[in-house]
Design an enzyme around this catalytic site. Structure first.
Site, PDB file in Angstrom:
ATOM      1  CG  ASP A  52       9.360  46.536  23.075  1.00  0.00           C
ATOM      2  OD1 ASP A  52       8.741  46.194  22.042  1.00  0.00           O
ATOM      3  OD2 ASP A  52       8.891  46.418  24.216  1.00  0.00           O
ATOM      4  NE  ARG A  80       3.390  41.047  31.995  1.00  0.00           N
ATOM      5  CZ  ARG A  80       3.562  41.610  30.794  1.00  0.00           C
ATOM      6  NH1 ARG A  80       3.690  42.911  30.679  1.00  0.00           N
ATOM      7  NH2 ARG A  80       3.593  40.853  29.703  1.00  0.00           N
ATOM      8  NE  ARG A 137       8.600  50.452  17.399  1.00  0.00           N
ATOM      9  CZ  ARG A 137       8.338  50.140  18.662  1.00  0.00           C
ATOM     10  NH1 ARG A 137       8.792  49.002  19.168  1.00  0.00           N
ATOM     11  NH2 ARG A 137       7.647  50.960  19.429  1.00  0.00           N
ATOM     12  NE  ARG A 163       9.510  50.523  23.037  1.00  0.00           N
ATOM     13  CZ  ARG A 163       9.511  50.753  24.357  1.00  0.00           C
ATOM     14  NH1 ARG A 163      10.420  51.538  24.887  1.00  0.00           N
ATOM     15  NH2 ARG A 163       8.615  50.194  25.145  1.00  0.00           N
ATOM     16  CE  LYS A 179       5.702  51.008  27.002  1.00  0.00           C
ATOM     17  NZ  LYS A 179       4.817  50.330  26.053  1.00  0.00           N
ATOM     18  CB  SER A 180       6.500  44.803  30.652  1.00  0.00           C
ATOM     19  OG  SER A 180       6.702  45.007  29.282  1.00  0.00           O
ATOM     20  CD  GLN A 187       1.725  43.192  23.621  1.00  0.00           C
ATOM     21  OE1 GLN A 187       1.010  43.098  22.623  1.00  0.00           O
ATOM     22  NE2 GLN A 187       2.346  44.310  23.944  1.00  0.00           N
TER      23      GLN A 187
HETATM   24  C1  S3P Z   1       5.164  43.415  25.909  1.00  0.00           C
HETATM   25  C2  S3P Z   1       5.451  42.462  24.975  1.00  0.00           C
HETATM   26  C3  S3P Z   1       6.015  42.761  23.646  1.00  0.00           C
HETATM   27  C4  S3P Z   1       6.563  44.172  23.553  1.00  0.00           C
HETATM   28  C5  S3P Z   1       5.658  45.175  24.199  1.00  0.00           C
HETATM   29  C6  S3P Z   1       5.447  44.845  25.672  1.00  0.00           C
HETATM   30  C7  S3P Z   1       4.587  43.013  27.206  1.00  0.00           C
HETATM   31  O1  S3P Z   1       5.004  42.621  22.670  1.00  0.00           O
HETATM   32  O2  S3P Z   1       6.799  44.534  22.218  1.00  0.00           O
HETATM   33  O3  S3P Z   1       6.177  46.485  24.099  1.00  0.00           O
HETATM   34  O4  S3P Z   1       4.592  43.817  28.157  1.00  0.00           O
HETATM   35  O5  S3P Z   1       4.125  41.863  27.296  1.00  0.00           O
HETATM   36  P1  S3P Z   1       4.717  41.184  21.977  1.00  0.00           P
HETATM   37  O6  S3P Z   1       4.476  40.250  23.074  1.00  0.00           O
HETATM   38  O7  S3P Z   1       3.518  41.357  21.116  1.00  0.00           O
HETATM   39  O8  S3P Z   1       5.957  40.890  21.195  1.00  0.00           O
END
Ligand code: S3P
Length: 441
Positions: free
Chosen positions: A321, A32, A352, A393, A27-28, A175
């Site tokens: 996560d 991007r 969570r 999740r 997903k990340s 993030q």
């Molecule tokens: C992510 C960063 C994480 C994670 C999220 C995806 C990302 O969040 O929990 O599911 O893709 O950069 P945080 O950076 O707020 O911890």
């Protein structure tokens, strides 16, 4: 008349976990890939894109800003990048559904545009904290307004050119780091982000792959505004966060033996493997390779006896996560597992810590929530009804708990599983889990 539709899972004990599986794309990395592909010059080709609600929200947002994106018959995405200054003002507010990554990273990009825009999402997203990005962005000269000073919807007004910033993250968050680096592409001078503890580094790796100069020195990463991105070809690995549910499922199931193919094992994401191994899990990595700047492996997992541990602090951001499913592993382990330093779990898609503790207790496990973590005492899972509170999740974690329960577990409010894991129920059935999806009005 208003109609309500939601889904629940009913999972029976006694499932088997065997075979070979490839879970959907990371997903990340998928978010991007769309963002940088859109901002690049030329064509970006994405293989293995996660076709789920969160990542499709990002894709739709860029289409609405005039970026041509097509899908080939073989499922590849082709982005015709418009360059850093080629986005057009959308005709309506951008809707990002449930996705914290989409809103925080996109706001960094929007802060550098010459048009104003509003960004919002669903009820869960509208409760998530945004001051963590609005403050540093506004310090760069952006003009970002949040509801109650903290929550979406965000309004990003057009403004003067941004100035670079030298910022130390007050909380470990990829993030925030990514949001500021993306804004930094549009800023005068240098933008540097220092992180006290490592967090996922996909943005830095992908900027480098797109040909954008970016420098890391220890915990500090810097880039200069005004450069260029050049379109590339991206192979998105399977998401270790999705694989984690099946890794734990295999470990806690008698006779479990599973090979998970082509999984991303970027060292800033492998906390779950490190933690489970410390608990006694039999996990081996095979055929390790590097594709487009990301490490990938096939992961072989076998049924194992687990014991409780004190989870090392440095692993927390690297497994942020995966705690819902790590709590399930802890429920099946001998002795006590203690998590501290994870207050961020309270501001994810749900709280969570609370939601997992409530669910664990509902199925007969002794779980004590604390302000920044949880103490879980391993025991016999009885079965029962848990509410996922709309958190994908949490829903998938309790699905796996049924594998070593005495009776069925019913999980309510599961519709949001499609935000990150399309086809979850089918893949779970294929690996041998006795799961039924019930649609409710
Ligand atoms: C992510 C960063 C994480 C994670 C999220 C995806 C990302 O969040 O929990 O599911 O893709 O950069 P945080 O950076 O707020 O911890």
């Amino acid at each position: 008349m208003e109609t309500f539709s939601t889904q629940k899972f009913i999972v029976n004990p006694g499932g088997k976990i065997n075979g070979t599986l490839r879970v959907p794309g990371d997903k990340s990395i998928s978010h991007r890939a769309i963002m940088l592909g859109a901002l690049a010059k030329g064509i970006t080709q994405i293989n293995g894109f996660l076709d789920a609600e969160d990542t499709n929200a990002t894709l739709d947002a860029f289409k609405e800003m005039g970026v041509p994106i097509e899908e080939t018959t073989s499922g590849e995405l082709i982005i015709h990048g418009v360059g850093l200054h080629g986005l057009q003002a959308p005709s309506a507010p951008l809707y990002l559904g449930n996705s914290g990554t989409a809103i925080r990273l996109l706001t960094g990009i929007m802060a550098g545009q010459t048009f104003s825009v509003e960004i919002g999402g669903d009820e869960s997203l509208s409760r998530r904290p945004m001051r963590r990005i609005t403050e540093p962005l506004n310090a760069m000269g952006a003009h970002v307004l949040a509801s109650d000073n903290d929550n979406p919807p965000l309004i990003i007004l057009d403004k003067q050119r941004l100035q670079g910033i030298d910022y130390t993250l007050p909380i470990p968050s990829a993030q925030i780091k990514s949001c500021l680096l993306l804004a930094g592409l549009y800023a005068n001078g240098t933008t540097c982000v220092t992180e006290p503890v490592p967090t996922r580094d996909h943005t830095e790796r992908m900027l480098h792959s797109f040909g954008y100069p970016i420098k890391r020195e220890g915990r500090r990463v810097c880039l200069q505004g005004g450069g260029k991105l050049q379109g590339i070809s991206i192979d998105v690995p399977a998401d270790i966060s999705s694989a984690a549910f099946f890794i734990v499922a295999t470990i806690i199931t008698k006779g479990g033996d599973l090979l998970l193919n082509h999984v991303g094992i970027n060292p800033t994401r492998t906390g779950v493997i490190n933690i489970l191994r410390q608990m006694g899990a039999n996990i081996t990595l095979h055929n390790q390779r590097n594709i487009g700047g990301e490490q990938i492996a096939d992961i072989h997992v076998r049924s194992s006896s687990l014991h409780g541990i004190k989870i090392p602090q440095d692993q927390v951001p690297l497994a942020i996560d995966e705690f819902p499913i790590i709590f399930i592993a802890a429920a099946c382990a001998k002795g006590e597992t203690v998590l501290t330093g994870a207050e961020e779990l309270r501001v994810k898609e749900s709280d969570r810590i609370q939601v997992m503790a409530d669910g664990l207790r509902a199925i007969g496990i002794d779980a004590k929530p604390t302000t920044d973590g949880m103490v879980v005492r391993g025991g016999k899972i009885r079965g029962g009804v848990v509410n996922s509170c709309g958190d994908h999740r949490v829903a998938m974690a309790f699905t796996m708990a049924a594998l070593c329960a005495k009776e069925a577990i019913t999980i309510e409010d599961c519709t949001n599983v499609s935000t990150s894991f399309p086809n979850f129920v089918n893949l779970a059935q294929e690996t041998g889990i006795d799961i039924k999806l019930v649609n409710q009005l």
